[in-house]
Enzyme design. Structure first.
Site, short mmCIF file in Angstrom:
data_model
loop_
_atom_site.label_atom_id
_atom_site.label_comp_id
_atom_site.label_asym_id
_atom_site.label_seq_id
_atom_site.Cartn_x
_atom_site.Cartn_y
_atom_site.Cartn_z
N SER A 171 52.36 42.60 36.16
CA SER A 171 50.96 42.17 36.27
C SER A 171 50.81 40.76 35.71
CB SER A 171 50.07 43.14 35.49
OG SER A 171 48.82 42.51 35.26
N HIS A 188 51.59 42.12 40.88
CA HIS A 188 50.28 42.77 40.72
C HIS A 188 49.24 41.75 40.25
CE1 HIS A 188 47.82 46.41 39.89
NE2 HIS A 188 47.38 45.76 38.83
N ASP A 247 45.41 41.24 39.05
CA ASP A 247 44.22 41.93 38.52
C ASP A 247 42.99 41.07 38.70
OD1 ASP A 247 45.15 44.45 37.43
OD2 ASP A 247 46.38 43.21 36.11
N MET A 293 39.11 40.63 38.11
CA MET A 293 38.02 41.14 37.28
C MET A 293 36.82 40.20 37.36
SD MET A 293 40.15 42.19 33.89
CE MET A 293 41.72 43.05 33.98
N HIS A 328 44.51 44.34 42.82
CA HIS A 328 43.73 45.42 42.19
C HIS A 328 42.33 44.88 41.91
CE1 HIS A 328 43.41 48.09 38.29
NE2 HIS A 328 42.53 48.44 39.22
N MET A 335 38.98 45.02 40.42
CA MET A 335 38.10 45.62 39.41
C MET A 335 36.81 44.81 39.43
SD MET A 335 41.02 46.10 36.54
CE MET A 335 42.06 44.90 37.33
N MET A 355 44.75 54.67 36.68
CA MET A 355 44.59 53.80 35.51
C MET A 355 44.94 54.60 34.26
SD MET A 355 43.96 50.78 36.39
CE MET A 355 43.83 50.16 34.71
N ASP A 407 49.06 52.14 36.02
CA ASP A 407 48.72 50.82 35.51
C ASP A 407 48.12 50.91 34.10
OD1 ASP A 407 47.85 48.22 35.16
OD2 ASP A 407 46.53 48.19 36.91
#
Ligand code: DX5
Ligand code: ZN
Length: 221
Positions: free
Chosen positions: A10, A35, A37, A39, A68, A70, A139, A177
């Site tokens: 990540s 990966h 992330d 956000m 991913h 979020m 998660m 994750d």
């Protein structure tokens, strides 16, 4: 397919001042996916980066990009992240109202579709969608930050998903994750995990390449 064991470092824990070098290090260590992330400071209490950075990562590596989301209202930005070069797009079950529609749309755009559940969301909430997804992301920490402790009850969820997949003959990959390190990765693998996301236990180490290699060795068949 479900026997796959893949490492997905990540970028959240990477040094963004030298992303190309950081990605090269994990590639040398045998990373299978990268990966990303995403956000937005709303769905989770933290902000990271958007499609522009994913596009830059796409230029740096040939590895599949695992994005991913979020974020609130992911539908609004899914196309941007696919256009930026994401191979997998994962949305949160807790955020998407018309999950079936969203999963279909990700696939229509040409990407693989994933669904994720927070630690407090049960596997049973996914029953109707499992048939249609390419990936389920469990998660194992509350999303938002790297470096948190693995929530042990996630193991039961992985086992549950693995059992349903076998019984129904589904093909989705199980990804986990949060809080994965060399001490717990074997037990997570034994529970049925296919894709291991790791931030701090790879990018947080002095020798990033060796850390990725070491984690990979634990899950080798
Ligand atoms: C957390 C992110 C994770 C995070 C994992 O919200 O989804 O991908 O980077 O970091 P570690 O491996 O440090 O728990
Ligand atoms: Zn993640």
């Amino acid at each position: 397919m479900t026997e796959k064991k893949l490492i997905a470092p990540s970028l959240l824990a990477a040094d963004f001042s030298n992303l190309a070098q950081q990605i090269r290090c994990v590639e040398l260590g045998g990373a299978d996916w990268i990966h990303c992330d995403i956000m937005d400071g709303k769905f989770v209490p933290n902000i990271t980066f958007g499609p522009l950075v994913v596009e830059a990562v796409r230029k740096i590596t040939k590895l599949p990009i695992d994005t991913h989301l979020m974020i609130k209202n992911p539908d609004q930005l899914i196309k941007n992240f696919v256009d930026a070069g994401s191979n997998y797009i994962t949305v949160h079950q807790e955020e998407v109202i018309h999950l079936n529609r969203t999963i279909n749309w990700i696939k229509e755009l040409g990407a693989n579709a994933g669904v994720s559940i927070n630690p407090s969301t049960p596997v049973s909430s996914l029953i109707e969608i499992l048939e249609f997804v390419d990936l389920v992301l469990v998660m194992s920490v509350n999303p938002g930050f790297g470096g948190q402790k693995f929530i042990q009850s996630s193991l039961k969820k992985i086992e549950e998903l693995s059992k349903i997949r076998k019984e129904k003959g589904y093909n989705f990959l199980i990804e986990v994750d949060g809080g994965i390190d060399k001490k717990n990765i074997k037990s997570i693998s034994d529970a049925g995990c296919n894709v291991f996301v790791a931030g701090s236990s790879i990018f947080g180490k002095d020798n990033i390449t060796a850390a990725a290699m070491e984690l990979k060795n634990f899950i080798k068949k």
